[in-house]
Design an enzyme around this catalytic site. Sequence first.
Site, mmCIF file in Angstrom:
data_model
loop_
_atom_site.group_PDB
_atom_site.id
_atom_site.type_symbol
_atom_site.label_atom_id
_atom_site.label_comp_id
_atom_site.label_asym_id
_atom_site.label_seq_id
_atom_site.Cartn_x
_atom_site.Cartn_y
_atom_site.Cartn_z
ATOM 1 N N GLY A 2 37.791 26.949 -11.772
ATOM 2 C CA GLY A 2 37.568 27.931 -12.838
ATOM 3 C C GLY A 2 36.535 28.957 -12.408
ATOM 4 O O GLY A 2 35.390 28.614 -12.119
ATOM 5 N N VAL B 148 45.099 23.586 -11.387
ATOM 6 C CA VAL B 148 44.636 22.206 -11.206
ATOM 7 C C VAL B 148 45.246 21.351 -12.329
ATOM 8 O O VAL B 148 45.269 21.754 -13.486
ATOM 9 C CB VAL B 148 43.092 22.153 -11.235
ATOM 10 C CG1 VAL B 148 42.596 20.712 -11.335
ATOM 11 C CG2 VAL B 148 42.534 22.836 -9.999
ATOM 12 N N GLU C 263 35.987 41.370 -35.036
ATOM 13 C CA GLU C 263 36.139 42.511 -34.112
ATOM 14 C C GLU C 263 37.584 43.006 -34.094
ATOM 15 O O GLU C 263 37.837 44.219 -34.101
ATOM 16 C CB GLU C 263 35.632 42.102 -32.726
ATOM 17 C CG GLU C 263 34.110 41.936 -32.762
ATOM 18 C CD GLU C 263 33.481 41.401 -31.475
ATOM 19 O OE1 GLU C 263 32.260 41.510 -31.371
ATOM 20 O OE2 GLU C 263 34.184 40.883 -30.602
ATOM 21 N N GLY D 68 35.515 31.543 -14.325
ATOM 22 C CA GLY D 68 35.057 32.281 -15.503
ATOM 23 C C GLY D 68 33.545 32.419 -15.409
ATOM 24 O O GLY D 68 32.960 32.371 -14.308
ATOM 25 N N PHE D 69 32.880 32.541 -16.556
ATOM 26 C CA PHE D 69 31.431 32.761 -16.541
ATOM 27 C C PHE D 69 30.681 31.602 -15.890
ATOM 28 O O PHE D 69 29.758 31.808 -15.102
ATOM 29 C CB PHE D 69 30.930 32.968 -17.971
ATOM 30 C CG PHE D 69 31.316 34.302 -18.534
ATOM 31 C CD1 PHE D 69 30.655 35.454 -18.146
ATOM 32 C CD2 PHE D 69 32.359 34.420 -19.435
ATOM 33 C CE1 PHE D 69 31.012 36.688 -18.648
ATOM 34 C CE2 PHE D 69 32.726 35.650 -19.950
ATOM 35 C CZ PHE D 69 32.052 36.786 -19.560
ATOM 36 N N GLY D 70 31.077 30.349 -16.207
ATOM 37 C CA GLY D 70 30.370 29.192 -15.674
ATOM 38 C C GLY D 70 30.615 29.000 -14.179
ATOM 39 O O GLY D 70 29.674 28.850 -13.390
ATOM 40 N N ASP E 87 32.691 26.131 -21.708
ATOM 41 C CA ASP E 87 33.475 25.808 -22.906
ATOM 42 C C ASP E 87 34.209 24.477 -22.818
ATOM 43 O O ASP E 87 34.670 23.965 -23.833
ATOM 44 C CB ASP E 87 34.528 26.908 -23.150
ATOM 45 C CG ASP E 87 33.925 28.149 -23.758
ATOM 46 O OD1 ASP E 87 32.700 28.201 -23.928
ATOM 47 O OD2 ASP E 87 34.695 29.079 -24.062
HETATM 48 C C1 FAD Z 1 38.330 36.844 -27.393
HETATM 49 C C2 FAD Z 1 37.018 36.233 -27.008
HETATM 50 C C3 FAD Z 1 35.842 36.904 -27.290
HETATM 51 C C4 FAD Z 1 34.622 36.353 -26.932
HETATM 52 N N1 FAD Z 1 33.486 37.056 -27.206
HETATM 53 C C5 FAD Z 1 32.312 36.579 -26.774
HETATM 54 C C6 FAD Z 1 31.119 37.334 -26.963
HETATM 55 O O1 FAD Z 1 31.155 38.426 -27.550
HETATM 56 N N2 FAD Z 1 29.962 36.848 -26.460
HETATM 57 C C7 FAD Z 1 29.916 35.661 -25.803
HETATM 58 O O2 FAD Z 1 28.858 35.271 -25.339
HETATM 59 N N3 FAD Z 1 31.010 34.903 -25.646
HETATM 60 C C8 FAD Z 1 32.210 35.332 -26.100
HETATM 61 N N4 FAD Z 1 33.337 34.590 -25.931
HETATM 62 C C9 FAD Z 1 33.229 33.237 -25.370
HETATM 63 C C10 FAD Z 1 33.080 33.271 -23.855
HETATM 64 O O3 FAD Z 1 34.037 34.122 -23.301
HETATM 65 C C11 FAD Z 1 33.230 31.854 -23.334
HETATM 66 O O4 FAD Z 1 32.237 31.050 -23.927
HETATM 67 C C12 FAD Z 1 33.080 31.819 -21.829
HETATM 68 O O5 FAD Z 1 34.127 32.529 -21.218
HETATM 69 C C13 FAD Z 1 33.070 30.394 -21.316
HETATM 70 O O6 FAD Z 1 32.973 30.398 -19.932
HETATM 71 P P1 FAD Z 1 33.679 29.261 -19.079
HETATM 72 O O7 FAD Z 1 33.281 29.497 -17.668
HETATM 73 O O8 FAD Z 1 33.411 27.938 -19.669
HETATM 74 O O9 FAD Z 1 35.241 29.480 -19.276
HETATM 75 P P2 FAD Z 1 36.131 30.788 -18.978
HETATM 76 O O10 FAD Z 1 35.289 32.006 -18.837
HETATM 77 O O11 FAD Z 1 37.189 30.784 -20.019
HETATM 78 O O12 FAD Z 1 36.760 30.467 -17.567
HETATM 79 C C14 FAD Z 1 37.640 29.400 -17.356
HETATM 80 C C15 FAD Z 1 38.379 29.686 -16.069
HETATM 81 O O13 FAD Z 1 39.077 28.508 -15.697
HETATM 82 C C16 FAD Z 1 40.380 28.846 -15.274
HETATM 83 N N5 FAD Z 1 41.223 27.674 -15.504
HETATM 84 C C17 FAD Z 1 41.447 27.044 -16.677
HETATM 85 N N6 FAD Z 1 42.255 25.993 -16.498
HETATM 86 C C18 FAD Z 1 42.547 25.940 -15.168
HETATM 87 C C19 FAD Z 1 43.343 25.074 -14.366
HETATM 88 N N7 FAD Z 1 43.994 24.025 -14.884
HETATM 89 N N8 FAD Z 1 43.426 25.316 -13.054
HETATM 90 C C20 FAD Z 1 42.772 26.377 -12.502
HETATM 91 N N9 FAD Z 1 42.008 27.230 -13.216
HETATM 92 C C21 FAD Z 1 41.885 27.012 -14.533
HETATM 93 C C22 FAD Z 1 40.745 30.032 -16.156
HETATM 94 O O14 FAD Z 1 41.787 30.802 -15.563
HETATM 95 C C23 FAD Z 1 39.436 30.772 -16.228
HETATM 96 O O15 FAD Z 1 39.282 31.726 -15.212
HETATM 97 C C24 FAD Z 1 34.583 35.102 -26.291
HETATM 98 C C25 FAD Z 1 35.761 34.424 -26.004
HETATM 99 C C26 FAD Z 1 36.977 34.978 -26.364
HETATM 100 C C27 FAD Z 1 38.248 34.253 -26.048
#
Ligand code: FAD
Length: 433
Positions: A14, A82, A174, A16-18, A303
Amino acid sequence: MLESTRPHQVVIVGAGFGGLATALGLAGAPVAITVIDQRNHHLFQPLLYQVGTATLATSEIAWPIRHLLRKRREVTTLLGIVSGVDTARRKVLMEDGGEQAYDTLVLATGARHAYFGHDEWERDAPGLKTLEDATSIRRRILLAFEHAERETDPELRAALLTFVIVGGGPTGVELAGAIAELAHQNLPQDFRNIDTRLARVVLVEAGPRILPTFTPELSAYAKSALEALGVTVELGRPVSQCDADGVVFGDQVLRAKVILWAAGVRASAAASWLAVEADNASRVKVEPDLTIPGHPDIFAIGDTATVNAWHGRPVPGIAPAAKQQGAHVAKTIILRLRGMTAVRPFFYRHAGNLATIGKRSAVIDFGWITLRGHFAWWIWGLAHIYFLIGVRNRLAVALSWLWIYSTGNKTSCLITQGEKKSPALREEEALQE
Ligand SMILES: Cc1cc2nc3c(=O)[nH]c(=O)nc-3n(C[C@H](O)[C@H](O)[C@H](O)COP(=O)(O)OP(=O)(O)OC[C@H]3O[C@@H](n4cnc5c(N)ncnc54)[C@H](O)[C@@H]3O)c2cc1C
């Protein structure tokens, strides 16, 4: 699958942000890193609703992961899904049968929307999580106006011009504000047979107020600001039925052709990959140092995990929390490689809650101070521009906003690609074939 020759293999699932924060935090560490993501881009989800409502283009809020990490020779980026983890053999399992060995594994696979046991609603009420979701939602919204322009039956036309958003959290608020502005301010000149100012935008929230994580005063302000934009806010009645013709909440039946889902999230399948305990949103219950119970070599962050590290309360599912956890894990890995194995508990530092209501108003709850209105909107805008990656994107988004806000013209009103199909719909079609 490529095998690295470096001694300590860190696999991050993943980007994403984390996950990205983990990879960035490991810069200079004596490790070989493999980042695996099912998509080729890192996505700035906080501005996703602006792609869904034709304000921004997809390329303004997403960046190829490979490009972001191009200067890090020790990082290999892999595109793939994955599907499991073999903890005994220390291998990440891919859907296509591939495997990736790890010494330390970081699961940062995020979450998707939840339909509270009604997954069949996804077909008619899509949620917003990916770029595909956003362009699909944009397509639905714009097509509704197109079909209404040609529709002669007044009832059907009214249903086409009724937009329902389920869920009064920041995303729902929003979306509702942006759709109301699109219909009431941006589109009226573009159509001849319909008056888009008559479009109804209805925000349905099951709880007693919208934005429940903000103070009651800010919730009340947000409600009246939405109403000033022409949004009808319905509180205290959960949606009990949802299909292609509309929604039912309480005793009210509302005909609508566009329904958007912004209520509830469900974590990725990480907990089931590891067969470990999860909360009711499927989030892995991690140890205070963000490792999986019984697996000190595996971390789960963002998340997809839950931990009471915010003064004893669960860390919220927002981007800064995922970033802080990613940075914490990177630090822990580096310290462990130096032989420091003491448990390092994670503590979340909350900066505040922000939500925007249309293009002129926002609410901000910093805890020590609350802000609302136009000034808050400027802070919201500056904060989001600051957190975007790269100068080009910051400039592009700032220019897009400036252009739209000064001219009222939305240049991203493009209907592209076919309808995105949910996994349930794809399965249903496959069975019929
Ligand atoms: C519409 C929306 C608006 C938001 N607005 C805000 C805001 O204004 N402020 C704020 O702070 N937060 C906001 N959030 C929440 C924030 O985006 C999440 O808390 C944040 O993205 C979590 O980060 P993460 O790294 O846990 O997951 P994510 O950023 O979701 O990253 C997960 C990554 O894992 C990958 N992945 C998932 N499953 C698999 C798999 N099986 N195999 C390979 N890759 C995989 C995905 O493709 C993705 O790239 C918002 C979320 C959404 C959906």
